[in-house]
Write an enzyme that holds these catalytic residues in place. Structure first.
Site, mmCIF file in Angstrom:
data_model
loop_
_atom_site.group_PDB
_atom_site.id
_atom_site.type_symbol
_atom_site.label_atom_id
_atom_site.label_comp_id
_atom_site.label_asym_id
_atom_site.label_seq_id
_atom_site.Cartn_x
_atom_site.Cartn_y
_atom_site.Cartn_z
ATOM 1 C CD GLU A 135 -2.571 0.794 2.799
ATOM 2 O OE1 GLU A 135 -3.128 1.982 3.367
ATOM 3 O OE2 GLU A 135 -1.672 0.374 3.848
ATOM 4 C CG ASP A 158 15.949 -3.443 12.045
ATOM 5 O OD1 ASP A 158 16.678 -2.851 12.286
ATOM 6 O OD2 ASP A 158 16.333 -3.133 10.126
ATOM 7 C CG LEU A 172 0.908 4.024 3.742
ATOM 8 C CD1 LEU A 172 1.112 3.452 5.717
ATOM 9 C CD2 LEU A 172 -0.677 4.680 4.007
#
Length: 254
Positions: A57, A159, A59
């Site tokens: 997606e 991370d 963004l």
């Protein structure tokens, strides 16, 4: 960035050998989304010719925003607990394979699936006998350094440094590029402090929901040795001396 049907998508492309890395990334993003975190949703992945791809997606993000909301979001992710330390599959920390073998013991997991694999890589990379000798002593000391600390197996980003969090135009936080597993929530907090740290609003908001346990200040050095050793194995430079200094500090406490 790709477009089609009036929508935009973000495509990550790498050599075909990285297909499993993309599969692990999609798995981690789905886990974080399942815990309520905002992430770029993985849409599809595959290979074409000599390349692998992951489509996410799209963004529109910026580098700063509501850090207090990010702290609360992370605390919520950490409130999701598993039944063991590790994960349902191995994944990657950067380009480095990350072992996630199931363990009932946090200290055993950290030693066997985090510290020792990095020391094995350091040996193959020729990072230096002094570092390796001290690293082996640190591995022996891990049970002592974590004695009395019995964390829950929290869902972790794995991370979490500044480059793997962003914000929408509204200021709402977004997490991405995870290396998820069930582990001590302090490891995520420790890494946020490793490369410059997040603003105090982040830590204050997190602590309001999930105060840190006594002894975190000492344990965070142990947890961050993993990431510094990984950087030494990947990039060389000054990371190996930094890891050795951190190990010296820990051995003095053991």
């Amino acid at each position: 960035m790709l477009g089609g049907g009036g929508r935009r998508y973000f495509a990550k492309i790498n050599e075909r050998a990285q297909l499993d890395n993309f599969a692990a990334e999609a798995d981690g993003l789905a886990a974080l989304a399942g815990a309520g975190a905002r992430v770029p949703s993985p849409l599809c992945r595959g290979e074409e010719g000599s390349e692998a791809f992951l489509v996410l997606e799209y963004l529109e993000m910026r580098g700063s925003g509501d850090y207090a909301a990010l702290g609360r979001a992370l605390a919520h992710v950490h409130s999701i607990h598993g039944e063991f330390f590790g994960w349902r599959r191995d994944n990657y920390i950067g380009r480095t394979p990350q072992l996630n073998r199931r363990s009932a013991s946090w200290s055993d997991f950290w030693r066997d699936s985090r510290l020792l694999p990095q020391l094995d890589l350091a040996r193959k990379s020729g990072l230096g006998a002094g570092l390796l000798e001290k690293g082996e002593k640190l591995a022996e000391a891990v049970p002592r350094l974590l004695s009395g600390h019995s964390p829950a197996a929290s869902l972790l980003h794995g991370d979490l440094w500044g480059g793997n969090a962003g914000f929408l135009a509204s200021g709402a936080p977004v997490l991405f590029d995870p290396a998820v597993y069930w582990g001590d929530r302090e490891t995520d907090l420790a890494m946020t402090e490793l490369f410059g740290g997040f603003p105090q609003d982040f830590y204050s908001a997190y602590a309001e929901i999930a105060p840190l346990d006594r002894g975190y200040a000492a344990r965070k050095t142990l947890y961050n040795v993993y990431h510094v050793l990984n950087h030494a194995n990947l990039f060389g430079g000054g990371y190996a001396p930094q890891a050795e200094r951190m190990i010296d500090q820990l051995l003095a406490q053991a």
